[in-house]
Write a protein that holds these residues in place. Sequence first.
Motif, PDB file in Angstrom:
ATOM      1  N   ILE A 190      -7.869  -3.614 136.959  1.00 46.71           N
ATOM      2  CA  ILE A 190      -6.929  -2.635 136.135  1.00 46.71           C
ATOM      3  C   ILE A 190      -7.360  -1.180 135.915  1.00 46.71           C
ATOM      4  O   ILE A 190      -8.601  -1.186 135.625  1.00 46.71           O
ATOM      5  N   ILE A 191      -6.652  -0.159 136.296  1.00 50.41           N
ATOM      6  CA  ILE A 191      -7.270   1.117 136.189  1.00 50.41           C
ATOM      7  C   ILE A 191      -6.606   2.045 135.291  1.00 50.41           C
ATOM      8  O   ILE A 191      -6.955   2.858 134.879  1.00 50.41           O
ATOM      9  N   ASP A 192      -5.497   1.463 134.612  1.00 49.58           N
ATOM     10  CA  ASP A 192      -4.688   2.078 133.398  1.00 49.58           C
ATOM     11  C   ASP A 192      -4.123   1.191 132.659  1.00 49.58           C
ATOM     12  O   ASP A 192      -3.430   0.398 133.081  1.00 49.58           O
ATOM     13  N   ALA A 193      -3.801   1.569 131.445  1.00 43.78           N
ATOM     14  CA  ALA A 193      -2.837   0.937 130.583  1.00 43.78           C
ATOM     15  C   ALA A 193      -2.270   1.660 129.671  1.00 43.78           C
ATOM     16  O   ALA A 193      -2.705   2.585 129.347  1.00 43.78           O
ATOM     17  N   ARG A 194      -0.883   1.323 129.400  1.00 44.05           N
ATOM     18  CA  ARG A 194      -0.110   2.226 128.661  1.00 44.05           C
ATOM     19  C   ARG A 194       0.496   1.314 127.348  1.00 44.05           C
ATOM     20  O   ARG A 194       1.291   0.061 127.624  1.00 44.05           O
ATOM     21  N   ASN A 195       0.118   1.573 126.143  1.00 39.89           N
ATOM     22  CA  ASN A 195       0.491   0.794 124.958  1.00 39.89           C
ATOM     23  C   ASN A 195       0.233  -0.866 125.150  1.00 39.89           C
ATOM     24  O   ASN A 195       1.157  -1.463 124.439  1.00 39.89           O
ATOM     25  N   ASN A 196      -0.759  -1.418 125.828  1.00 39.41           N
ATOM     26  CA  ASN A 196      -0.781  -2.777 126.266  1.00 39.41           C
ATOM     27  C   ASN A 196       0.403  -3.582 126.620  1.00 39.41           C
ATOM     28  O   ASN A 196       0.287  -4.466 126.212  1.00 39.41           O
TER      29      ASN A 196
END
Length: 97
Positions: A23-29
């Motif tokens: 995982i390199i990025d996450a938005r709002n889980n």
Amino acid sequence: MDFIIKNIKENITSVARKIGYVIIDARNNVEYNLVRKLTGQNYPRFHIYVKQRGEHFDFSLHLDQKQPSYAGVHAHSGEYEGPVIETEADRIKEILT
């Protein structure tokens, strides 16, 4: 290539590890950005955007051939269909179902 896998009872971290992605990025889980390198270099690499909806995961898979050519630009040489993408999608589906 877009596909959905239903009834996954694991969290995204576990799913990513299981299929060999980071995982390199996450938005709002809810929306995640994952990659899997094909060599020791950053490119080429498989790249997946995953949206988690409860136990359903929406995958959007492509192959990044090289990094973006210009700073601040997200465009790159990518493959969104074809046998290489289909094989990777089938590999992921087999692992998670």
